[in-house]
Design a protein around this motif. Sequence first.
Motif, PDB file in Angstrom:
ATOM      1  N   TYR A  34       0.689  -5.051  -6.549  1.00 28.75           N
ATOM      2  CA  TYR A  34       0.681  -4.416  -5.228  1.00 28.75           C
ATOM      3  C   TYR A  34      -0.093  -5.266  -4.229  1.00 28.75           C
ATOM      4  O   TYR A  34      -0.946  -4.780  -3.483  1.00 28.75           O
ATOM      5  CB  TYR A  34       0.082  -3.006  -5.304  1.00 28.75           C
ATOM      6  CG  TYR A  34       0.885  -2.062  -6.159  1.00 28.75           C
ATOM      7  CD1 TYR A  34       1.935  -1.343  -5.616  1.00 28.75           C
ATOM      8  CD2 TYR A  34       0.597  -1.918  -7.511  1.00 28.75           C
ATOM      9  CE1 TYR A  34       2.681  -0.479  -6.389  1.00 28.75           C
ATOM     10  CE2 TYR A  34       1.345  -1.057  -8.296  1.00 28.75           C
ATOM     11  CZ  TYR A  34       2.383  -0.345  -7.737  1.00 28.75           C
ATOM     12  OH  TYR A  34       3.135   0.500  -8.519  1.00 28.75           O
ATOM     13  N   THR A  58      -7.028   2.286  -2.547  1.00 32.20           N
ATOM     14  CA  THR A  58      -6.158   3.017  -1.641  1.00 32.20           C
ATOM     15  C   THR A  58      -6.826   4.343  -1.297  1.00 32.20           C
ATOM     16  O   THR A  58      -7.871   4.690  -1.850  1.00 32.20           O
ATOM     17  CB  THR A  58      -4.773   3.255  -2.258  1.00 32.20           C
ATOM     18  OG1 THR A  58      -3.894   3.764  -1.247  1.00 32.20           O
ATOM     19  CG2 THR A  58      -4.842   4.227  -3.422  1.00 32.20           C
ATOM     20  N   ASN A  83       0.826  -1.216   0.000  1.00 32.59           N
ATOM     21  CA  ASN A  83       0.000   0.000   0.000  1.00 32.59           C
ATOM     22  C   ASN A  83       0.857   1.262   0.000  1.00 32.59           C
ATOM     23  O   ASN A  83       0.552   2.235  -0.690  1.00 32.59           O
ATOM     24  CB  ASN A  83      -0.937   0.008   1.205  1.00 32.59           C
ATOM     25  CG  ASN A  83      -1.957   1.132   1.134  1.00 32.59           C
ATOM     26  OD1 ASN A  83      -2.688   1.244   0.151  1.00 32.59           O
ATOM     27  ND2 ASN A  83      -1.995   1.968   2.153  1.00 32.59           N
ATOM     28  N   HIS A 100      -3.987  -5.285  -3.897  1.00 36.26           N
ATOM     29  CA  HIS A 100      -4.712  -4.110  -3.367  1.00 36.26           C
ATOM     30  C   HIS A 100      -5.474  -3.449  -4.517  1.00 36.26           C
ATOM     31  O   HIS A 100      -4.863  -2.940  -5.458  1.00 36.26           O
ATOM     32  CB  HIS A 100      -3.721  -3.112  -2.750  1.00 36.26           C
ATOM     33  CG  HIS A 100      -3.217  -3.527  -1.405  1.00 36.26           C
ATOM     34  ND1 HIS A 100      -3.889  -3.272  -0.245  1.00 36.26           N
ATOM     35  CD2 HIS A 100      -2.094  -4.215  -1.044  1.00 36.26           C
ATOM     36  CE1 HIS A 100      -3.213  -3.757   0.783  1.00 36.26           C
ATOM     37  NE2 HIS A 100      -2.104  -4.341   0.320  1.00 36.26           N
ATOM     38  N   ARG A 108       0.807   4.103  -3.021  1.00 37.14           N
ATOM     39  CA  ARG A 108       0.590   5.538  -2.859  1.00 37.14           C
ATOM     40  C   ARG A 108       1.770   6.338  -3.372  1.00 37.14           C
ATOM     41  O   ARG A 108       1.610   7.382  -4.010  1.00 37.14           O
ATOM     42  CB  ARG A 108       0.343   5.865  -1.379  1.00 37.14           C
ATOM     43  CG  ARG A 108      -1.030   5.482  -0.868  1.00 37.14           C
ATOM     44  CD  ARG A 108      -1.140   5.666   0.630  1.00 37.14           C
ATOM     45  NE  ARG A 108      -0.539   6.912   1.067  1.00 37.14           N
ATOM     46  CZ  ARG A 108      -1.163   8.105   1.065  1.00 37.14           C
ATOM     47  NH1 ARG A 108      -2.403   8.180   0.612  1.00 37.14           N
ATOM     48  NH2 ARG A 108      -0.544   9.165   1.494  1.00 37.14           N
TER      49      ARG A 108
END
Length: 531
Positions: free
Chosen positions: A135, A141, A55, A138, A59
Amino acid sequence: MKTDEPNSFAKRHNLPIPPIISRKTRRERRAQESNQTGEELDAIIEQAKSGEDPNARLRSDLVLGEDTYYDRNSYPWEYAWQGDAEGNKTGLPVEMDINFHRVFDVDVVSTHLDLIVWFELNWVDPRLTWDPKEYGNHSKTWFWINGNAGGEMSEIWTPDIELWNLDEGLADSLEDAYAVVSYDGSVSWNRPGHLRPACKYKGLERFPFDKLECTIELGSWSYSWMYLTLAKGGPVSGDQKQREKATMVEDPISCEVKVYSTQMWDMLNEESLMWPVMLYNVTLERAWQPYARDYIFSQILLIIIGFSAFWLPPSCGERMGLSITAMLASITSDIVIAANLPQAKAMTWFQKFSLLNSSFTFLSLMESVVVLYFFYKRSDTIVPKHSSKPMHTHTSKSVSGAKKYIRRTILMAPQSNSLAQLSNSFALSEEGTRDEQLEEEIREENDEPSLHSVETAQHLYGNERHTDRARSSIAMRDAARALDADDFLNEGEAINNLKWKEYAVKADYFSRFWFPLAYSIALAIIWKEIT
């Protein structure tokens, strides 16, 4: 977002589906080379501490990555214009959804409305896409957004949706919150807070049985139709609808998109700029029960109390006090309600109701005044004698009237020392002639002052030019002792008083029936306006 289906927002608005961008970085490649699979607990914790967990990497790669550049103050408008003809470009669709949770405050005087809402915006940013497999699977986010568009602490671009008819801006009334970003570039920004528009209320004419309507205008402050378009979000869920019914009428909110057009010169050509606005028409039903209990019912009771004065005898001193109290209470109630209403040309229903009550309390008071006037009247005509005769005879008779007041005061107030002296001086002389006694008897029958009274009045007050002084002195003596209807100077006054008492009784009989009937009819007429 209202659904987890990939690219659902782009499909709803016929936008091109953003491509999934591979964002493998040198850190990930180093992790693969060192056989760090991320499956073991120690490796997961180590990645989190070093900022290499999926995560954190996601980002960083989306907005701060080595291979990407993200400007939170700009948007790739070419993505929204793809497929549009030149000169007919349509901006990025932004879905707006507002859940009106409850009514916090309504102030019709200051045209203020305060609503507790959940405010949601949805759009697509093609720069915020990724492959979940890269990722740790995921698919979502979160990015922080501070204030409205362009906030200093905001991490991504946001549309500058603002409340047009604002009493307080959205940046101050809504809480800051994270925006949820999906791997297909869909952004959902949901914030709780207050919506405080300045309303031009409709429907106040039926106050307090009114349904207020307020139009809330929301739109972009900087971007025209060519850059941003507005669309209504999904329907309100059943539970949310149930919460709304507690404070609003059934189907209390209608939503529509309106476009304002303006002409602006852009240095190259003259174009028509269209500004889309989302209009929420909110309808609020007032709780009328407190007004009915505290004001309307009490006003009707005051009217009944005012009418009850018609059953009190005129000799009862509380009759006037009862009528005056009912009128003052009605006026006070009207003043209290007027403080809760804005100044407007049109009259509200309650103002009509208050005007009706004030009119009837005033008429009840005047009826009591008229009845008391007739009940204590002793003259033979309803018009005062000094006003029924020509003006040139008024001066010549003024002394005679003053002398009559002196004589009446003496007969009715013998306990006063000064008046007793006057009475002694007005006594008939035992040595008077027969002619003088006969003339006195004739004067008494005609209700005229005696010769000795005239002489005494002239002795006390001088000639006719001092009659005003005589009237003032006698009026003060009359005020010292309340007159009664049985205090008559002669038989003529008693007969006249009986005649006028009959009119007073008839006035009460008339008022006991017709006043309540007229009030009931008038009340039914204005009550029909709200049924």
